[in-house]
Design a protein around this motif. Structure first.
Motif, PDB file in Angstrom:
ATOM      1  N   THR A   1       0.808  -1.169   0.032  1.00  0.00           N
ATOM      2  CA  THR A   1       0.237  -0.102  -0.229  1.00  0.00           C
ATOM      3  C   THR A   1       1.053   1.022   0.240  1.00  0.00           C
ATOM      4  N   ILE A   2       2.092   1.302   0.619  1.00  0.00           N
ATOM      5  CA  ILE A   2       3.237   2.569   0.585  1.00  0.00           C
ATOM      6  C   ILE A   2       4.040   2.518  -0.992  1.00  0.00           C
ATOM      7  N   GLN A   3       3.871   1.362  -1.586  1.00  0.00           N
ATOM      8  CA  GLN A   3       4.408   1.760  -2.751  1.00  0.00           C
ATOM      9  C   GLN A   3       3.789   1.645  -3.736  1.00  0.00           C
ATOM     10  N   ALA A   4       1.904   1.289  -3.134  1.00  0.00           N
ATOM     11  CA  ALA A   4       1.210   2.386  -4.643  1.00  0.00           C
ATOM     12  C   ALA A   4       1.133   3.605  -3.608  1.00  0.00           C
ATOM     13  N   GLY A   5       1.119   4.381  -3.025  1.00  0.00           N
ATOM     14  CA  GLY A   5       1.164   5.349  -2.559  1.00  0.00           C
ATOM     15  C   GLY A   5       1.908   6.025  -3.148  1.00  0.00           C
ATOM     16  N   LEU A   6       3.262   6.107  -3.285  1.00  0.00           N
ATOM     17  CA  LEU A   6       4.369   6.891  -3.714  1.00  0.00           C
ATOM     18  C   LEU A   6       4.257   6.593  -5.729  1.00  0.00           C
ATOM     19  N   LYS A   7       3.985   5.893  -6.026  1.00  0.00           N
ATOM     20  CA  LYS A   7       3.187   5.402  -8.003  1.00  0.00           C
ATOM     21  C   LYS A   7       2.464   6.310  -7.870  1.00  0.00           C
ATOM     22  N   LEU A   8       1.920   6.513  -7.309  1.00  0.00           N
ATOM     23  CA  LEU A   8       0.195   7.873  -7.162  1.00  0.00           C
ATOM     24  C   LEU A   8       0.964   9.146  -6.873  1.00  0.00           C
ATOM     25  N   LYS A   9       2.041   9.155  -6.192  1.00  0.00           N
ATOM     26  CA  LYS A   9       2.145  10.495  -5.999  1.00  0.00           C
ATOM     27  C   LYS A   9       1.000  11.141  -4.784  1.00  0.00           C
ATOM     28  N   VAL A  10       0.559  10.326  -3.863  1.00  0.00           N
ATOM     29  CA  VAL A  10      -0.596  10.247  -2.739  1.00  0.00           C
ATOM     30  C   VAL A  10       0.606  10.536  -1.794  1.00  0.00           C
ATOM     31  N   ILE A  11       2.042  10.120  -2.165  1.00  0.00           N
ATOM     32  CA  ILE A  11       2.819  10.634  -1.044  1.00  0.00           C
ATOM     33  C   ILE A  11       4.238  10.594  -1.869  1.00  0.00           C
ATOM     34  N   LYS A  12       4.644  11.633  -1.375  1.00  0.00           N
ATOM     35  CA  LYS A  12       6.268  11.560  -2.162  1.00  0.00           C
ATOM     36  C   LYS A  12       7.040  11.755  -1.236  1.00  0.00           C
ATOM     37  N   PRO A  13       8.017  11.161  -1.968  1.00  0.00           N
ATOM     38  CA  PRO A  13       9.460  10.456  -1.068  1.00  0.00           C
ATOM     39  C   PRO A  13      10.474  11.423  -0.398  1.00  0.00           C
ATOM     40  N   ALA A  14      10.244  12.548  -0.258  1.00  0.00           N
ATOM     41  CA  ALA A  14      10.417  13.768   0.191  1.00  0.00           C
ATOM     42  C   ALA A  14       9.829  13.664   1.991  1.00  0.00           C
ATOM     43  N   SER A  15       8.228  12.914   1.601  1.00  0.00           N
ATOM     44  CA  SER A  15       7.471  13.078   3.092  1.00  0.00           C
ATOM     45  C   SER A  15       7.765  11.618   3.922  1.00  0.00           C
ATOM     46  N   LEU A  16       8.696  10.845   3.371  1.00  0.00           N
ATOM     47  CA  LEU A  16       8.970  10.088   4.538  1.00  0.00           C
ATOM     48  C   LEU A  16       9.942  10.506   4.596  1.00  0.00           C
ATOM     49  N   LYS A  17      10.717  11.679   5.552  1.00  0.00           N
ATOM     50  CA  LYS A  17      12.327  11.949   6.329  1.00  0.00           C
ATOM     51  C   LYS A  17      11.339  12.731   7.415  1.00  0.00           C
ATOM     52  N   ARG A  18      10.153  12.672   7.162  1.00  0.00           N
ATOM     53  CA  ARG A  18       9.124  13.458   8.693  1.00  0.00           C
ATOM     54  C   ARG A  18       7.719  12.471   9.219  1.00  0.00           C
ATOM     55  N   VAL A  19       8.091  11.767  10.032  1.00  0.00           N
ATOM     56  CA  VAL A  19       6.996  10.460  10.800  1.00  0.00           C
ATOM     57  C   VAL A  19       6.542  11.250  11.331  1.00  0.00           C
ATOM     58  N   VAL A  20       5.235  10.959  12.182  1.00  0.00           N
ATOM     59  CA  VAL A  20       4.890  11.505  13.358  1.00  0.00           C
ATOM     60  C   VAL A  20       4.166  10.016  14.497  1.00  0.00           C
ATOM     61  N   ILE A  21       4.153  10.494  15.392  1.00  0.00           N
ATOM     62  CA  ILE A  21       4.072   8.780  16.152  1.00  0.00           C
ATOM     63  C   ILE A  21       3.057   8.773  16.477  1.00  0.00           C
ATOM     64  N   ASP A  22       2.419   8.039  17.386  1.00  0.00           N
ATOM     65  CA  ASP A  22       1.505   8.096  18.515  1.00  0.00           C
ATOM     66  C   ASP A  22       0.769   6.428  19.257  1.00  0.00           C
ATOM     67  N   THR A  23       0.931   6.516  20.118  1.00  0.00           N
ATOM     68  CA  THR A  23      -0.211   5.084  20.756  1.00  0.00           C
ATOM     69  C   THR A  23      -1.152   5.874  20.959  1.00  0.00           C
TER      70      THR A  23
ATOM     71  N   THR B   1      11.604   0.076   7.319  1.00  0.00           N
ATOM     72  CA  THR B   1      12.000  -1.270   7.026  1.00  0.00           C
ATOM     73  C   THR B   1      10.813  -1.514   6.298  1.00  0.00           C
ATOM     74  N   LEU B   2      10.282  -0.581   6.588  1.00  0.00           N
ATOM     75  CA  LEU B   2       9.074  -1.119   5.357  1.00  0.00           C
ATOM     76  C   LEU B   2       8.674  -0.284   4.086  1.00  0.00           C
ATOM     77  N   THR B   3       9.534   1.795   4.657  1.00  0.00           N
ATOM     78  CA  THR B   3       9.614   1.895   3.566  1.00  0.00           C
ATOM     79  C   THR B   3      11.258   2.611   2.709  1.00  0.00           C
ATOM     80  N   GLY B   4      11.865   1.593   3.692  1.00  0.00           N
ATOM     81  CA  GLY B   4      13.135   1.600   2.657  1.00  0.00           C
ATOM     82  C   GLY B   4      14.106   2.460   3.091  1.00  0.00           C
ATOM     83  N   LYS B   5      13.757   3.721   3.855  1.00  0.00           N
ATOM     84  CA  LYS B   5      14.453   5.345   4.262  1.00  0.00           C
ATOM     85  C   LYS B   5      13.895   4.852   5.469  1.00  0.00           C
ATOM     86  N   LYS B   6      15.260   6.015   5.942  1.00  0.00           N
ATOM     87  CA  LYS B   6      14.996   6.471   7.316  1.00  0.00           C
ATOM     88  C   LYS B   6      14.811   7.521   7.753  1.00  0.00           C
TER      89      LYS B   6
END
Length: 451
Positions: free
Chosen positions: A128-150, A327-332
């Motif tokens: 699903t993440i790869q599909a989002g990158l192909k459709l440009k729903v998310i950009k590779p640069a967006s993987l640099k900043r993440v928000v995490i919550d529980t 692991t899932l995105t291939g980018k740290k």
């Protein structure tokens, strides 16, 4: 045995039209089916199967059913019923002709989930993440900043009370005695049948002294039955099964635990349930497992989802969650935005910015500090639109699988909404869609799909 392979070029049927001739090629579900890399899924998930025995069901069929189930929040039985009625569901799962029979039994989904495990479900989330990158729903640069919550994924159990647990454990011990042909001195069925309604009435009337006395009586009945079985098993030299041993151990654990005890037993059929307090005014305690969700700071696209049994501190889960995102995105990730519950996480290789932090915030990251709350509505959608509100799968493995597949469903909903907007953002999405089709098929005939 490994899953069966589907024919890439099926044989035409003179008396039965193909699904391609029936459905709308511009339907979002049809277009999404062409974006997902089913061949890669087949090659990676086939490692979870042995090379002997009967061939398993096709990977695209079962993976598609799991996607559709969590996309529309359906049960195992309901997703098969809707698959039988919808040609778009059948096309998404790789069928060529319209089918009039169920593709499998509902229990096949249960067996596939167990076979895939947590690692296999992470591959479904990766697609699903790869599909989002192909459709440009998310950009590779967006993987640099993440928000995490529980959040808390509640388990499908009743609200635990001492009286209900004591009575249920006594009933299970009575069943064990019947299986081993043990004659008990007394089963206390009639006495508990009279006492259990009274306990609820005493509590409603705020007669707590009477209520505690009745609970103590039920607890005493459980102890008598347990000691009677234990005594007769030793005298007669009986051999108990593992399930019967676990029932006796749970009864002993119930009798031993007190109000101040740690690692309490809150459910007999789900002994690994934790009592988690998140400070909510409307719901002080929740019984389930802690789930961590990671989304991109810009588009709020889920790039990580995990469950953590044992109710660990939020800060201790951050390093593991960031490792899953990599692991899932291939980018740290370079920057991570969290709330104040993550203080003292110990993560040093990634910049961790806590909500309300003033010092140590880079100038280019200050405008992104307000995006920390963007994960909250995603958690709300996971619970209201998906299956994260209550987990019906068994055990710790069921908790982990349900969290990951719920994240898959949320990503698919976002991708479908993006594809639904094609008529309104036509020129841009049309050029993007043609580019993807040309890269995948390498044929000029793909222009006919959008004609």
């Amino acid at each position: 045995m490994k899953p069966r392979q589907t024919k890439t070029i099926p044989q035409k049927d003179l008396f039965q039209p193909q699904l391609v001739d029936i459905i709308n090629p511009n339907h979002p579900l049809v277009r999404l089916a062409k974006i997902i890399d089913w061949k890669q899924l087949d090659s990676t998930l086939s490692t979870h199967f042995s090379s002997v025995g009967a061939a398993a069901l096709p990977t695209r069929l079962m993976a598609g059913l799991l996607y559709l189930q969590h996309l529309h929040n359906l049960s195992d039985e309901m997703v098969l019923e809707q698959w039988l009625e919808s040609p778009y569901y059948q096309y998404f799962c790789g069928e060529t002709f319209f089918q009039h029979d169920f593709p499998c039994h509902p229990t096949s989904l249960v067996k596939w989930r167990k076979r895939l495990g947590e690692e296999g479900c992470e591959w479904l989330l990766t697609q699903t993440i790869q599909a989002g990158l192909k459709l440009k729903v998310i950009k590779p640069a967006s993987l640099k900043r993440v928000v995490i919550d529980t959040t808390v994924q509640e388990k499908n159990i009743t609200f635990p009370t001492d009286a209900k647990l004591y009575n249920k454990a006594r009933q299970q011990l009575t069943q064990v005695a019947k299986e081993q042909n043990i004659t008990l001195r007394q089963t206390y069925d009639k006495a508990c049948h009279e006492l259990m309604p009274k306990i609820g009435r005493y509590g409603h009337a705020k007669q707590y002294k009477r209520m505690r006395k009745a609970i103590k009586q039920v607890k005493g009945f459980l102890g008598r039955v347990m000691r009677d079985i234990d005594r007769q098993v030793k005298q007669q030299g009986l051999t108990l099964t593992q399930k019967q041993e676990d029932t006796l151990n749970q009864a002993y654990r119930l009798l031993k635990q007190t109000r101040q005890s740690k690692n309490k037993l809150y459910s007999l059929h789900e002994p690994n349930v934790d009592c988690i307090s998140k400070g909510k005014a409307h719901k002080r305690y929740e019984f389930g497992v802690k789930a961590s969700i990671a989304v991109t700071a810009k588009e709020s696209f889920i790039v990580g989802a995990r469950s953590y049994p044992g109710n660990p501190y939020d800060g201790h889960t951050l390093k593991d969650q960031l490792q899953q995102v990599e692991t899932l995105t291939g980018k740290k990730p370079e920057t991570c935005f969290v709330d104040r519950g993550y203080k003292g996480s110990g993560v040093e290789d990634i910049k961790v910015l806590v909500a309300g932090q003033k010092r140590g915030v880079p100038k280019k990251e200050k405008p992104w500090m307000g995006r920390r709350n963007s994960v909250e509505p995603i958690i709300g959608h996971l619970k209201s639109d998906g299956k994260l509100r209550r987990c019906f799968l068994k055990g710790v493995l069921g908790d982990a699988i349900n969290v990951i597949l719920s994240a898959c469903g949320q990503n698919l909903r976002k991708l479908l909404k993006w594809l639904y907007c094609a008529p309104y953002f036509g020129p841009f999405l049309r050029r993007l869609w043609l580019k993807i089709i040309f890269q995948q098929e390498g044929s000029k005939n793909s222009m006919a799909l959008l004609a």
